[in-house]
Design a protein around this motif. Structure first.
Motif, PDB file in Angstrom:
ATOM      1  N   THR A  28      13.114  -2.716  -9.981  1.00 38.30           N
ATOM      2  CA  THR A  28      13.657  -2.178 -11.227  1.00 38.30           C
ATOM      3  C   THR A  28      14.312  -0.808 -11.082  1.00 38.30           C
ATOM      4  OG1 THR A  28      11.440  -1.367 -11.751  1.00 38.30           O
ATOM      5  CG2 THR A  28      12.084  -3.496 -12.665  1.00 38.30           C
ATOM      6  N   SER A  29      14.025  -0.094  -9.987  1.00 34.70           N
ATOM      7  CA  SER A  29      14.612   1.237  -9.797  1.00 34.70           C
ATOM      8  C   SER A  29      15.698   1.254  -8.720  1.00 34.70           C
ATOM      9  CB  SER A  29      13.528   2.256  -9.416  1.00 34.70           C
ATOM     10  OG  SER A  29      12.547   2.364 -10.420  1.00 34.70           O
ATOM     11  N   LEU A  30      15.936   0.132  -8.053  1.00 30.38           N
ATOM     12  CA  LEU A  30      16.853   0.102  -6.913  1.00 30.38           C
ATOM     13  C   LEU A  30      18.266   0.493  -7.332  1.00 30.38           C
ATOM     14  CD1 LEU A  30      16.623  -0.610  -3.887  1.00 30.38           C
ATOM     15  CD2 LEU A  30      17.619  -2.837  -4.439  1.00 30.38           C
ATOM     16  N   GLU A  31      18.896   1.379  -6.499  1.00 29.47           N
ATOM     17  CA  GLU A  31      20.256   1.847  -6.765  1.00 29.47           C
ATOM     18  C   GLU A  31      21.249   1.315  -5.742  1.00 29.47           C
ATOM     19  OE1 GLU A  31      19.950   6.074  -6.775  1.00 29.47           O
ATOM     20  OE2 GLU A  31      18.613   6.130  -8.518  1.00 29.47           O
ATOM     21  N   THR A  32      20.845   1.214  -4.470  1.00 28.80           N
ATOM     22  CA  THR A  32      21.745   0.699  -3.436  1.00 28.80           C
ATOM     23  C   THR A  32      20.978  -0.272  -2.542  1.00 28.80           C
ATOM     24  OG1 THR A  32      21.273   2.495  -1.872  1.00 28.80           O
ATOM     25  CG2 THR A  32      23.103   2.829  -3.402  1.00 28.80           C
ATOM     26  N   LEU A  33      21.670  -1.351  -2.135  1.00 30.41           N
ATOM     27  CA  LEU A  33      21.106  -2.349  -1.233  1.00 30.41           C
ATOM     28  C   LEU A  33      22.159  -2.690  -0.194  1.00 30.41           C
ATOM     29  CD1 LEU A  33      19.106  -4.572  -0.307  1.00 30.41           C
ATOM     30  CD2 LEU A  33      20.129  -6.072  -2.054  1.00 30.41           C
ATOM     31  N   GLY A  90       0.804  -1.223   0.000  1.00 35.69           N
ATOM     32  CA  GLY A  90       0.000   0.000   0.000  1.00 35.69           C
ATOM     33  C   GLY A  90       0.831   1.264   0.000  1.00 35.69           C
ATOM     34  N   VAL A  91       2.142   1.101  -0.229  1.00 37.44           N
ATOM     35  CA  VAL A  91       3.052   2.262  -0.320  1.00 37.44           C
ATOM     36  C   VAL A  91       3.758   2.185  -1.672  1.00 37.44           C
ATOM     37  CG1 VAL A  91       4.739   3.634   0.961  1.00 37.44           C
ATOM     38  CG2 VAL A  91       3.432   1.884   2.154  1.00 37.44           C
ATOM     39  N   PRO A  92       3.024   2.307  -2.775  1.00 38.04           N
ATOM     40  CA  PRO A  92       3.598   2.036  -4.102  1.00 38.04           C
ATOM     41  C   PRO A  92       4.628   3.046  -4.573  1.00 38.04           C
ATOM     42  CG  PRO A  92       1.403   2.975  -4.335  1.00 38.04           C
ATOM     43  CD  PRO A  92       1.601   2.734  -2.869  1.00 38.04           C
ATOM     44  N   ASN A  93       4.655   4.246  -3.965  1.00 34.74           N
ATOM     45  CA  ASN A  93       5.584   5.286  -4.427  1.00 34.74           C
ATOM     46  C   ASN A  93       6.819   5.419  -3.536  1.00 34.74           C
ATOM     47  OD1 ASN A  93       4.102   6.384  -6.765  1.00 34.74           O
ATOM     48  ND2 ASN A  93       2.562   6.909  -5.237  1.00 34.74           N
ATOM     49  N   VAL A 140      10.975  -9.465   7.138  1.00 37.53           N
ATOM     50  CA  VAL A 140      10.598  -8.417   6.196  1.00 37.53           C
ATOM     51  C   VAL A 140       9.673  -9.035   5.163  1.00 37.53           C
ATOM     52  CG1 VAL A 140      11.419  -6.845   4.416  1.00 37.53           C
ATOM     53  CG2 VAL A 140      12.688  -7.062   6.542  1.00 37.53           C
ATOM     54  N   HIS A 141       8.492  -8.457   4.994  1.00 35.94           N
ATOM     55  CA  HIS A 141       7.462  -9.029   4.114  1.00 35.94           C
ATOM     56  C   HIS A 141       7.930  -9.076   2.659  1.00 35.94           C
ATOM     57  CE1 HIS A 141       3.523  -9.382   2.075  1.00 35.94           C
ATOM     58  NE2 HIS A 141       3.150  -9.998   3.198  1.00 35.94           N
ATOM     59  N   ASP A 142       7.438 -10.100   1.935  1.00 38.83           N
ATOM     60  CA  ASP A 142       7.834 -10.281   0.538  1.00 38.83           C
ATOM     61  C   ASP A 142       7.458  -9.104  -0.349  1.00 38.83           C
ATOM     62  OD1 ASP A 142       8.972 -12.702   1.014  1.00 38.83           O
ATOM     63  OD2 ASP A 142       7.281 -13.913   0.303  1.00 38.83           O
ATOM     64  N   SER A 143       6.467  -8.316   0.064  1.00 36.60           N
ATOM     65  CA  SER A 143       5.997  -7.215  -0.785  1.00 36.60           C
ATOM     66  C   SER A 143       7.076  -6.178  -1.044  1.00 36.60           C
ATOM     67  CB  SER A 143       4.780  -6.534  -0.143  1.00 36.60           C
ATOM     68  OG  SER A 143       5.109  -6.045   1.156  1.00 36.60           O
ATOM     69  N   ILE A 144       8.079  -6.131  -0.181  1.00 35.95           N
ATOM     70  CA  ILE A 144       9.141  -5.139  -0.373  1.00 35.95           C
ATOM     71  C   ILE A 144       9.947  -5.425  -1.632  1.00 35.95           C
ATOM     72  CG2 ILE A 144      11.022  -6.282   0.868  1.00 35.95           C
ATOM     73  CD1 ILE A 144      11.750  -3.682   2.100  1.00 35.95           C
ATOM     74  N   GLY A 145       9.901  -6.668  -2.090  1.00 39.44           N
ATOM     75  CA  GLY A 145      10.683  -7.048  -3.265  1.00 39.44           C
ATOM     76  C   GLY A 145      10.083  -6.628  -4.579  1.00 39.44           C
ATOM     77  N   PHE A 146       8.914  -5.966  -4.537  1.00 36.54           N
ATOM     78  CA  PHE A 146       8.240  -5.622  -5.795  1.00 36.54           C
ATOM     79  C   PHE A 146       7.770  -4.168  -5.791  1.00 36.54           C
ATOM     80  CE2 PHE A 146       7.990 -10.135  -5.106  1.00 36.54           C
ATOM     81  CZ  PHE A 146       8.424 -10.647  -6.317  1.00 36.54           C
ATOM     82  N   LEU A 147       8.496  -3.307  -5.089  1.00 35.97           N
ATOM     83  CA  LEU A 147       8.215  -1.870  -5.107  1.00 35.97           C
ATOM     84  C   LEU A 147       9.050  -1.256  -6.222  1.00 35.97           C
ATOM     85  CD1 LEU A 147       8.298  -1.167  -1.260  1.00 35.97           C
ATOM     86  CD2 LEU A 147       6.274  -1.372  -2.712  1.00 35.97           C
ATOM     87  N   HIS A 148       8.424  -0.992  -7.319  1.00 36.13           N
ATOM     88  CA  HIS A 148       9.179  -0.655  -8.530  1.00 36.13           C
ATOM     89  C   HIS A 148       9.768   0.750  -8.526  1.00 36.13           C
ATOM     90  CE1 HIS A 148       8.350  -4.415 -10.492  1.00 36.13           C
ATOM     91  NE2 HIS A 148       7.047  -4.281 -10.259  1.00 36.13           N
ATOM     92  N   LYS A 149       9.419   1.570  -7.525  1.00 34.47           N
ATOM     93  CA  LYS A 149      10.021   2.903  -7.437  1.00 34.47           C
ATOM     94  C   LYS A 149      11.085   2.993  -6.344  1.00 34.47           C
ATOM     95  CE  LYS A 149       6.094   5.453  -9.349  1.00 34.47           C
ATOM     96  NZ  LYS A 149       5.160   6.600  -9.166  1.00 34.47           N
ATOM     97  N   LEU A 150      11.300   1.911  -5.617  1.00 32.11           N
ATOM     98  CA  LEU A 150      12.271   1.912  -4.518  1.00 32.11           C
ATOM     99  C   LEU A 150      13.692   2.062  -5.062  1.00 32.11           C
ATOM    100  CD1 LEU A 150      12.396   1.607  -1.411  1.00 32.11           C
ATOM    101  CD2 LEU A 150      12.856  -0.828  -1.787  1.00 32.11           C
ATOM    102  N   ARG A 151      14.401   3.090  -4.569  1.00 33.78           N
ATOM    103  CA  ARG A 151      15.767   3.357  -5.029  1.00 33.78           C
ATOM    104  C   ARG A 151      16.831   2.991  -3.986  1.00 33.78           C
ATOM    105  NH1 ARG A 151      16.866   8.254  -5.263  1.00 33.78           N
ATOM    106  NH2 ARG A 151      14.942   9.258  -4.549  1.00 33.78           N
ATOM    107  N   LYS A 152      16.512   3.166  -2.688  1.00 37.16           N
ATOM    108  CA  LYS A 152      17.484   2.875  -1.640  1.00 37.16           C
ATOM    109  C   LYS A 152      16.836   1.984  -0.587  1.00 37.16           C
ATOM    110  CE  LYS A 152      20.015   7.231  -2.218  1.00 37.16           C
ATOM    111  NZ  LYS A 152      20.484   8.474  -1.554  1.00 37.16           N
TER     112      LYS A 152
END
Length: 933
Positions: A532-537, A483-486, A501-513
């Protein structure tokens, strides 16, 4: 009083009143620097065939007009005609630009002309003035149209003319595209200048009753170098008693002086509405903060990018960029806060911004909030606590930014406004957010070190982009956050109780950090990700996490992955989908047993750091070594495998799989031979082998090697150390080698016992290599630091950085690589066309406190002049002038670096055995002619 006199007036009035001279004198106090700097820019008497335009910019009351007046009065008689056009902003606003043009013509030409419009006036001004040498001062310009109407170009005026423009907006000067305007920014007065100006105004002179000293300092602190404030304060307190001074200063500190306020408010009134909001936000809350932080907070809190507005504030001298931080003059800050206070002088709950803790406590405890408040930042003294019901935010229906950095509350909030865009509450006291909170507009939620638990999925957070739960020790799970898509940034660092950590975190397509550092209990992480937008992990320090997720699709933007000190046992073959990865950190991943062959397929990987992975080996190929060529990684530049149990069996594989590496760290491993295939790594310039105690044989070196460190490689054969001393390697220059050994290479031009050496040169300082051999005064190996000092003609010229060494080691290096030799510095000590004497001393010092008699020593020193690029006729290792030197007499500071022995009291022997300036029997090692050969 108008301080500027026309040329005609000065010529008609040879006697100027004492009152005028007195006023001029006190007004010019502290402006001397600005007067000189602007005079330089005017270049009068230098460029008299050119027309010059010069700007003076700064905040209101800083002294721009004073400097312009002083310049006008000092140089006006050098021009055919002169005009000081004061208050341009005000006159243009009241009477229009045509009136300014008419005043200009009247003053400079004596014509009382009535113009039909601005465009009518421009050609008339150009015709009347382009053959006339004039001095024109335009005071308080705030609009580019004003400049274009009365001084549109240098071709408007005759040769030698000068135009001086004062303004609060330095950008305006740069925007005058038809003219290159050089400008000077007026600076605040220093304490001495401020005291002098204040004293002149308050006591009609600089003789001050000592009983006023503390009050004067208080007034100076308040004015903070602003001449206008000092002048007004001094004039108002002229002839006043100590009690009256005390009372007046208290009033100033509580409420700004009206005259000062009006002067400073002029710049504020000239701003656009959005720029006014940005100014008031910064003045009330963000002075001293990093500009990056200010920009980020306002972008989230106001819903627009404030970068342009911040730039305008800087241009208009309302804001300063001090090393990346937002800075304001104290009185400008106070001016902004006073504007907010006047929104409701009696009841602070009706103001747009709340920052003063007494006001905040009043509003919350008395429930006096209102919908007018937009920003509240709460930072209370340590012993303060807010006693409230938790319902008080209900009245604040327009609150956009709520930041709590240091506060105690009797209970947690039971209501939060739905208008919030930023919720930044360190130590948030409740386990959950209020049930009626509908955060549809919330953009930033920063709740570090809070009591949050998050048992339910996050919903209605569609605008949320930044979420930070760092240090939340009560957080056990991160629930469904679909429910936090942005969401673009998520921080869970140091949530030491976090398990899942819930599996949903793996599919947030705007997550960068995504940062989950130090979550020592984390054991369940998404089984797969497609970010697809992740820059650092970062999963650094997740010491209970054993599985790394499968990568379902190509991730082009992820550049940095940090898995250091985690318990991850294996990396999936799908890691090849991290096609943008540049750095992979696996330091201290002790459970990691192998690296998949697919890691070599990462097209952009530049740095692979796997230090201290005790069980790590490279799995070459799932089918074996038949397809070695297909798994070569061509991009990796830095390879770190220190303390990874690297053996002779696997070492050649590294050079085969990573042929283009530039830096290689293999320290503290078990291999015995550096294989010959290393010579195929033609880009490899730096090799670190420290603490490889089983290393015996170095069979070859890369062709472009520059740096090699093999400290504490105690098993190296003499053949290997001889290779490291090869002239062929070092003659090209730029090398830096450290390794076990006891000899200076025989091809060096000079070598001698001890820590000092010398030579002579003429014309230019030669390019040289230095070599030192270190030992100890006892038999135990010692770690220590050394630094070398270079003297030219008896003067300290430069010194190297401290570096760590071991006893019974050799350090061979290119001097020019270790230190830059600035030409301007050499020019100060080098004698042109004469012989110059160079002395080099290497000074060791222990890294731990030890008995001085156990200190390490420099046993041998050597110098070599590179043959390429040097004329050997200009270098000598014997004193061409046969001078003798007493080192201690010339360098008394050296005595303090060394231990005195009991063997001799001779002055030269006092230069200690530590750096080898004396031999074992105390005799000087320099020859009678001082040549040290």
């Amino acid at each position: 009083m108008n301080m500027c006199l026309s040329t005609r007036l000065l010529k008609k009035s040879p006697i100027i009143s004492n009152e005028f001279l007195y006023t001029l004198q006190i007004t010019l106090l502290g402006c001397n620097l600005g007067f000189k700097e602007v005079t330089k820019l005017l270049r009068i008497g230098v460029d008299d065939d050119k027309v010059k335009m010069v700007g003076i910019h700064g905040i209101g009351g800083i002294g721009k007009t004073t400097i312009a007046c002083a310049l006008y009065n000092s140089i006006a008689d050098r021009f055919e005609a002169s005009c000081f056009l004061s208050n341009v902003r005000e006159k243009a606003s009241k009477n229009g630009l045509v009136s300014l043009q008419e005043s200009l013509l009247l003053e400079l030409v004596g014509e009382d002309v009535k113009l039909g419009g601005v465009n009518h006036g421009i050609p008339i001004i150009k015709r009347r003035l382009n053959q006339k040498k004039v001095l024109l001062v335009l005071d308080d310009v705030d609009n580019l149209q004003q400049l274009r109407a009365i001084a549109g170009g240098t071709d408007w005026f005759g040769s030698g003319s000068r135009v001086i423009i004062t303004t609060r907006d330095k950008h305006l000067l740069r925007s005058h595209i038809d003219v290159k305007v050089k400008s000077y920014g007026v600076k605040e007065l220093n304490k001495v200048e401020a005291l002098e100006l204040l004293s002149w105004n308050a006591f009609k002179g600089n003789k001050v009753d000592p009983s006023y000293a503390a009050l004067l300092n208080r007034a100076i602190r308040y004015a903070n170098g602003l001449p206008l404030a000092l002048t007004i304060i001094g004039s108002n307190l002229l002839g006043k008693s100590l009690d009256e001074w005390e009372s007046a200063l208290e009033n100033y500190e509580q409420r700004p002086n009206r005259s000062i306020q009006e002067m400073l408010t002029v710049s504020y009134e000239g701003l656009e509405d959005i720029q006014k909001e940005i100014f008031l936000d910064i003045a009330c809350f963000f002075v001293g903060e990093k500009l990056e932080y200010v920009n980020n907070m306002l972008m989230h809190g106001r819903g627009f990018n404030p970068e342009y507005g911040i730039g305008v504030l800087i241009q208009k001298s309302l804001l300063m960029d001090k090393h990346g931080h937002a800075a304001m003059h104290d009185l400008v800050t106070e001016m902004g806060r006073e504007i907010v206070r006047k929104e409701s002088e009696v009841e602070p709950g009706n103001r747009s911004r709340l920052w003063f803790y007494d006001d905040i406590i009043h509003v919350l405890e008395e429930d006096m909030g209102s919908e007018k408040t937009e920003i509240m930042i709460i930072d209370l003294p340590e012993d303060e606590e807010v006693y409230w019901t938790g319902e008080e935010f209900k009245k604040m229906k327009n609150l956009k930014i709520l930041k709590v950095t240091n506060a105690k509350f009797s209970t947690g909030p039971k209501h939060l406004p739905n208008t919030l865009r930023v919720l930044d509450w360190e130590g948030y006291p409740s386990p959950c957010l209020p049930p009626d909170f509908r955060p549809r507009k919330l953009s930033m939620m920063n709740l570090p070190n809070s009591s949050l638990k998050l048992d339910n999925p996050l919903k209605n957070f569609r605008s949320l982009s930044h979420m930070n739960f760092e240090g939340c020790e009560t957080l056990v799970q991160l629930p469904d956050i679909s429910g936090v898509p942005n969401l673009t940034e998520l921080c869970l660092d140091d949530c030491t109780s976090l398990v899942e950590v819930h599996d949903s975190i793996g599919f947030l397509h705007k997550l960068r950090k995504l940062s989950v550092k130090g979550c020592t209990s984390l054991s369940t992480f998404p089984h797969s990700i497609n970010l697809t937008s992740l820059e650092t992990l970062s999963l650094w320090g997740c010491s209970s996490l054993r599985n790394f997720p499968e990568i379902l699709g190509k991730m082009e933007f992820l550049e940095d992955v940090d898995l250091g000190s985690s318990a991850i046992e294996a990396l999936p073959h799908s890691i090849q989908n991290l096609v943008g990865l540049r750095r992979l950190d696996l330091i201290s991943c002790n459970w990691l047993s192998q690296l998949p062959s697919s890691i070599f397929l990462l097209p952009k990987l530049e740095s692979l750091e796997a230090e201290y992975c005790k069980g790590c080996q490279i799995l070459i190929n799932y089918e074996g070594q038949e397809n070695m060529g297909s798994i070569v990684s061509s991009k990796v530049k830095d390879l770190h495998f220190r303390s990874c149990n690297v053996s002779d069996e696997f070492l050649p594989i590294y050079f085969t799989c990573f042929p283009n590496i530039e830096m290689l760290h293999l320290g503290a491993n078990n291999f015995t031979t550096l294989p010959s295939c290393i010579k195929d790594c033609r880009f490899l310039t730096s090799v670190y082998l420290d603490d490889c105690k089983q290393l015996q044989h170095i069979t070859a070196l890369p062709p472009n090697i520059k740096t090699l460190s093999a400290r504490n490689c105690i098993s190296l054969t003499s053949h290997s150390t001889s290779m490291l001393l090869s002239q062929e390697i070092h003659e090209v220059g730029g090398t830096h080698f450290m390794f076990p050994g006891t000899n200076i290479p025989g091809w060096f031009d000079q070598h001698k016992e001890g820590a000092s050496l010398s030579f002579w040169f003429r014309k230019k300082f030669p390019e040289i290599a230095l070599c030192f051999v270190f030992g100890g005064l006892d038999k135990e190996p010692r770690k220590f630091e050394v630094k070398f000092h270079v003297f030219i003609n008896g003067k300290p010229s430069f010194q190297g950085n401290s570096f760590k060494m071991l006893t019974d080691h050799v350090f061979l290096f290119d001097l020019q690589k270790e230190v830059e030799l600035p030409s301007y510095q050499l020019d100060q000590v080098v004698l042109e066309n004469e012989w110059n004497h160079v002395e080099i001393h290497c000074l060791p010092s222990p890294t731990v406190l030890e008995s001085s008699l156990d200190m390490a020593i420099v046993k041998w020193s050597g110098v070599h002049v590179y043959k390429q690029g040097n004329n050997m006729d200009d270098v000598s290792f014997c004193n061409p002038q046969h001078r003798t030197y007493d080192l201690v007499a010339r360098y008394p500071w050296i005595k303090n670096q060394f231990v005195l022995t009991n063997e001799t009291s001779d002055s030269n022997a006092m230069v200690m055995r530590t750096i080898g300036m004396t031999s074992e029997n105390g005799k000087s090692l320099e020859g009678e002619d001082g040549n040290g050969s």
